[in-house]
Enzyme design. Structure first.
Site, PDB file in Angstrom:
ATOM      1  N   GLY A 210      21.787  48.605  27.846  1.00  0.00           N
ATOM      2  CA  GLY A 210      22.390  48.095  26.610  1.00  0.00           C
ATOM      3  C   GLY A 210      23.624  47.274  26.912  1.00  0.00           C
ATOM      4  CG  ASN A 211      24.831  44.317  24.629  1.00  0.00           C
ATOM      5  OD1 ASN A 211      25.537  44.441  23.643  1.00  0.00           O
ATOM      6  ND2 ASN A 211      23.568  43.888  24.553  1.00  0.00           N
TER       7      ASN A 211
END
Ligand code: CTP
Length: 412
Positions: A210-211
């Site tokens: 993810g980020n």
């Protein structure tokens, strides 16, 4: 961020949401502004004067005849840089429309020349009543910023439009009004699709790639667009717990391919599509169906093979080129750039605009943890016509308003 403290008046009328005005006062004071509370007499049936006095640091009066020597009914309104009324009951709004000055709050509003932001709170039937609809229309025509109420649970069993927006939402929108942001219904009749937050790609049932995107910039854009009258759809990946802008539709997605499908579907009849999401460019080539274990002989956890995800924005540009999307659809991208020794964020932004082929690109500088999860943003707004506008450091709502201004200008 602030140059000098501004005078903000929080008007509170007699509805149960008056308790939320306490949080609003605290929020508005966070930036060092001077905040004074002017309740109606009925507001004090819900929250005591002492609470407002302690939170604001100013004495509280409700009547024109309190402290007459200080000519409060004129002075408070004249000195105000912003008035925020939260909650605004149906009765208070009707009294403002009628130009009444029968308590200190209405007298203050009558005197004021600053922006006045009204956050209504009432039952759905009252909000939808033709008298109320006409009053809201009149207030907006006269330049008052009447915020849309949220849809949700009201006091009692009923639910629908009429719930007051949350204090943080009101404060964010009110601050932009203080900066002169336009809240006329300039986007009425337009459908605006906004992607927000980060996409996540599963490795196995418990892990993902993810980020750091919080989704705040996308939600701020949706808030501004909704308050300019647009029909807003948010395609949201992973975000912080953010309040849904009033009236906006939300489609929740997780992966890039889910976001791609949801954005393409919503874009079909859209006038504007803004890709504010931080889209995962790669995904594991396969998703394990059970949790991957350490110390096993295969290398599935220590070596994850990645495949490239589709580029949603480039896909939108191609769809417009091929006629699948209307040629009048405005396409806006974001670029989160750190820059490096050889290339500045702005130069990367220029290249990205060329590469993506969209109409506008908001370039953010994200070096050193800036922007992700923060409440402020800055950068450059690049246009396919070669225009380059510096977007000064400001709240994400303020940046959102500048982006929506640029979108509106582009569409002229
Ligand atoms: N974007 C997209 N689909 C992707 C990647 C990005 O639609 N697979 C969109 C983003 O929502 C944003 C713009 O493209 O509006 C730029 O995203 P960014 O991550 O800055 O650029 P990338 O294309 O991923 O390029 P790079 O990571 O190489 O800088």
């Amino acid at each position: 961020m602030l140059n000098s403290p501004r005078n903000i008046v929080v008007g509170v009328s007699g509805g149960i949401a008056a308790y939320k005005a306490c949080m609003l006062v605290r929020n508005l004071k966070e930036y060092g502004d001077d905040v004074r509370v002017v309740p109606t007499p009925n507001a004090l049936k819900f929250v005591g004067a002492a609470t407002f006095e302690a939170l604001s640091g100013h004495p509280v009066s409700t009547e024109v005849f309190d402290a007459v020597d200080q000519v409060q009914h004129v002075r408070v309104g004249q000195e105000a840089d912003l008035i925020v009324i939260a909650p605004a009951t149906a009765d208070l709004m009707a009294r403002i429309v009628a130009g009444r000055a029968d308590d200190l709050l209405t007298a203050t509003i009558l005197v004021a020349t600053c922006p006045v932001v009204i956050a209504p709170a009432m039952h759905t039937e009252m909000w939808n009543n033709p008298a109320m609809v006409a009053n809201v229309k009149t207030l907006r025509e006269r330049g008052f910023v009447v915020l849309e109420p949220a849809h949700g649970r009201l006091t009692g069993k009923d639910s629908g439009p009429g719930r007051m927006l949350e204090p943080d939402q009101i404060a964010d929108l009110a601050r932009t009004a203080l900066e002169g942001v336009d809240y006329s219904y300039s986007l009425k009749g337009l459908k605006v699709v906004i992607s927000a937050g980060g996409t996540q790609e599963n490795i196995d049932p418990v892990r993902f790639i993810g980020n750091r995107s919080s989704g705040r910039q996308g939600f701020a854009l949706a808030d501004i667009a909704a308050h300019r009258g647009a029909d807003v759809t948010i395609v949201a990946g992973a975000t912080e717990a953010l309040e849904t802008p009033p009236g906006a539709n939300i489609v929740k997605v997780q992966s890039t391919r889910e976001m791609e499908q949801a954005v393409y579907e919503a874009a079909q009849d859209a006038d504007v599509v803004i890709m504010a999401a931080a889209v995962a460019d790669f995904r594991p080539d396969s998703e394990a169906q059970s949790k991957l274990k350490k110390g096993t002989s295969d290398d599935s956890l220590s070596t994850i093979h990645l495949v490239e995800n589709p580029d949603i924005l480039v896909g939108l540009v191609e769809k417009r080129r091929s006629g699948e999307l209307s040629e009048t659809t405005t396409l806006v991208g974001f670029a989160a750039e750190t820059g490096d020794d050889a290339t500045t964020p702005l130069e990367y932004g220029r290249k990205k605009l060329q590469k993506k082929g969209c109409d506008l690109l908001m370039v953010n500088e994200v070096a050193g943890g800036r922007v992700f999860g923060e409440s402020t943003n800055r950068g450059w707004l690049l246009g396919s016509d070669g225009s380059e506008t510096v977007v000064e450091d400001g709240s994400k709502h303020l940046v959102a308003a500048q982006i929506m201004d640029a979108v509106e200008e582009f569409r002229v």
